[in-house]
Motif scaffolding. Sequence first.
Motif, mmCIF file in Angstrom:
data_model
loop_
_atom_site.group_PDB
_atom_site.id
_atom_site.type_symbol
_atom_site.label_atom_id
_atom_site.label_comp_id
_atom_site.label_asym_id
_atom_site.label_seq_id
_atom_site.Cartn_x
_atom_site.Cartn_y
_atom_site.Cartn_z
ATOM 1 N N LEU A 93 0.126 6.302 4.585
ATOM 2 C CA LEU A 93 -0.362 4.964 4.262
ATOM 3 C C LEU A 93 -1.463 4.961 3.213
ATOM 4 N N SER A 94 -2.213 6.044 3.105
ATOM 5 C CA SER A 94 -3.371 6.020 2.202
ATOM 6 C C SER A 94 -3.077 6.547 0.810
ATOM 7 N N ILE A 95 -2.171 7.511 0.713
ATOM 8 C CA ILE A 95 -2.094 8.303 -0.519
ATOM 9 C C ILE A 95 -1.750 7.498 -1.770
ATOM 10 N N ALA A 96 -0.722 6.662 -1.683
ATOM 11 C CA ALA A 96 -0.329 5.911 -2.882
ATOM 12 C C ALA A 96 -1.456 4.991 -3.314
ATOM 13 N N SER A 97 -2.094 4.378 -2.329
ATOM 14 C CA SER A 97 -3.142 3.429 -2.624
ATOM 15 C C SER A 97 -4.350 4.113 -3.267
ATOM 16 N N ILE A 98 -4.732 5.274 -2.738
ATOM 17 C CA ILE A 98 -5.942 5.935 -3.241
ATOM 18 C C ILE A 98 -5.702 6.665 -4.560
ATOM 19 N N THR A 99 -4.544 7.300 -4.699
ATOM 20 C CA THR A 99 -4.316 8.066 -5.932
ATOM 21 C C THR A 99 -3.693 7.191 -7.028
ATOM 22 N N GLY A 100 -3.104 6.074 -6.629
ATOM 23 C CA GLY A 100 -2.409 5.249 -7.616
ATOM 24 C C GLY A 100 -1.063 5.856 -8.010
ATOM 25 N N LYS A 101 -0.673 6.952 -7.334
ATOM 26 C CA LYS A 101 0.616 7.592 -7.631
ATOM 27 C C LYS A 101 1.585 7.313 -6.490
ATOM 28 N N PRO A 102 2.817 7.004 -6.817
ATOM 29 C CA PRO A 102 3.769 6.665 -5.766
ATOM 30 C C PRO A 102 4.235 7.878 -4.963
ATOM 31 N N VAL A 103 4.619 7.639 -3.721
ATOM 32 C CA VAL A 103 5.295 8.686 -2.954
ATOM 33 C C VAL A 103 6.767 8.612 -3.350
ATOM 34 N N MET A 104 7.324 9.718 -3.822
ATOM 35 C CA MET A 104 8.711 9.667 -4.286
ATOM 36 C C MET A 104 9.696 10.185 -3.252
ATOM 37 N N PHE A 105 9.307 11.260 -2.565
ATOM 38 C CA PHE A 105 10.227 11.842 -1.586
ATOM 39 C C PHE A 105 9.531 12.046 -0.246
ATOM 40 N N ILE A 138 0.836 -1.224 0.000
ATOM 41 C CA ILE A 138 0.000 0.000 0.000
ATOM 42 C C ILE A 138 0.867 1.269 0.000
ATOM 43 N N LEU A 139 2.096 1.141 0.447
ATOM 44 C CA LEU A 139 2.975 2.316 0.406
ATOM 45 C C LEU A 139 3.527 2.555 -1.002
ATOM 46 N N GLY A 140 3.153 1.685 -1.930
ATOM 47 C CA GLY A 140 3.534 1.936 -3.332
ATOM 48 C C GLY A 140 4.494 0.923 -3.921
ATOM 49 N N GLY A 141 4.928 -0.059 -3.130
ATOM 50 C CA GLY A 141 5.817 -1.103 -3.673
ATOM 51 C C GLY A 141 7.257 -0.654 -3.784
ATOM 52 N N GLU A 142 7.760 -0.638 -4.997
ATOM 53 C CA GLU A 142 9.164 -0.287 -5.239
ATOM 54 C C GLU A 142 9.416 1.204 -4.993
ATOM 55 N N THR A 143 10.637 1.546 -4.650
ATOM 56 C CA THR A 143 11.033 2.956 -4.539
ATOM 57 C C THR A 143 10.948 3.592 -5.925
ATOM 58 N N ARG A 144 10.252 4.721 -5.997
ATOM 59 C CA ARG A 144 10.129 5.403 -7.291
ATOM 60 C C ARG A 144 11.238 6.439 -7.393
ATOM 61 N N ALA A 176 3.943 11.962 -9.151
ATOM 62 C CA ALA A 176 4.314 11.355 -7.868
ATOM 63 C C ALA A 176 4.035 12.348 -6.747
ATOM 64 N N VAL A 177 4.130 11.848 -5.526
ATOM 65 C CA VAL A 177 3.771 12.631 -4.347
ATOM 66 C C VAL A 177 5.012 12.862 -3.492
ATOM 67 N N VAL A 178 5.068 14.022 -2.859
ATOM 68 C CA VAL A 178 6.102 14.272 -1.845
ATOM 69 C C VAL A 178 5.379 14.505 -0.521
ATOM 70 N N LEU A 179 5.726 13.731 0.475
ATOM 71 C CA LEU A 179 5.136 13.918 1.801
ATOM 72 C C LEU A 179 6.060 14.782 2.627
ATOM 73 N N THR A 180 5.512 15.842 3.234
ATOM 74 C CA THR A 180 6.336 16.698 4.079
ATOM 75 C C THR A 180 5.920 16.549 5.543
ATOM 76 N N LYS A 181 6.761 17.036 6.395
ATOM 77 C CA LYS A 181 6.523 17.078 7.849
ATOM 78 C C LYS A 181 6.329 15.678 8.433
ATOM 79 N N LEU A 182 7.051 14.721 7.879
ATOM 80 C CA LEU A 182 6.980 13.361 8.418
ATOM 81 C C LEU A 182 7.654 13.265 9.779
ATOM 82 N N ASP A 183 8.343 14.340 10.173
ATOM 83 C CA ASP A 183 8.961 14.369 11.504
ATOM 84 C C ASP A 183 7.930 14.728 12.568
#
Length: 298
Positions: free
Chosen positions: A262-274, A85-91, A246-253
């Motif tokens: 956990l939801s974004i890649a699965s719902i949008t079908g676009k991988p999180v890249m950074f 669900i996190l998108g599989g392979e590193t994009r 692709a998506v960049v997630l910020t403020k993961l700290d």
Amino acid sequence: MFATLSDRLADTFKNLRGKGKLSEADIDATAREIRIALLEADVALPVVKEFVGAVKERARGAEVSQALNPAQQIIKIVNEELVNILGGETRRLRYAKTGPTVIMLAGLQGAGKTTLAAKLALWLKDQSKSPILVAADLQRPNAVNQLQVNGERVGVPVFAPQPGNGVGDPVAVAREAIEEAKRKLHDVVIVDTAGRLGIDAELMQQASDIRDAVQPDEVLFVVDAMIGQDAVNTALAFQEGVGYDAVVLTKLDGDARGGAALSIASITGKPVMFASNGEKMTDFDLFHPDRMASRILD
Ligand code: GDP
């Protein structure tokens, strides 16, 4: 981030320790607990349902293994489904075959776009690239200045509108920046676009116009992981309004519960890249689904 989810899952797996074989009731109880843990972490309901369904099905079908006890087997399944669900392979970034690679950033105001633009530029510099930043966010009075300050921090030039050089017209600025990049032999152009506090048609149109004008190799949607379920709604709105690769997630700290990640890649079908995880310019890296899953199950 993920602290509560991590603890919750660890408790769930603890209950399975010492069991020789998993009964149907064990699997059901475990699935229920995983469901609660994910919902509490703010994961979108359709994603939770799919996840729990997949874990249950695989747990039922799992062969009795010599190497893994039932608890370990479930952990392995959960780990694999998390990676999934996190998108599989590193994009990884796709660079242009000829001419400068154009990366366009889109997202709401406050998502962390301007900060991210500079972090990405520094990261690219570390990969022996020669990036240039483009201030095409002309909505917020301070945005150009903020990008210039950040550019200076990371030692990357910033192309910003000059009087008579398309002031007030972000499309013209972006177009001119590509020409400047070619002239000065920059191989990556990072275009920062305007964000608004909320989604509106004008914002989407402007981002679409810039996209059409500069034909980016990558459009990255930047989103604050702290906004929880709203991150998914915003991601869907930008997908429809602008489109991105692709998506960049910020403020993961921050102390976000992890739902957005956990939801974004699965719902949008676009991988999180950074992933951007701090105020320092070096708090930034490629997003690795496998490492993130391991962190959750640590
Ligand atoms: P923009 O409006 O999308 O350009 O957002 P900014 O880049 O101005 O960021 C908004 C605020 O979030 C600023 O105070 C940044 O310092 C902060 N910020 C950006 N990225 C991160 C991050 O990864 N972690 C934390 N803790 N703060 C961040």
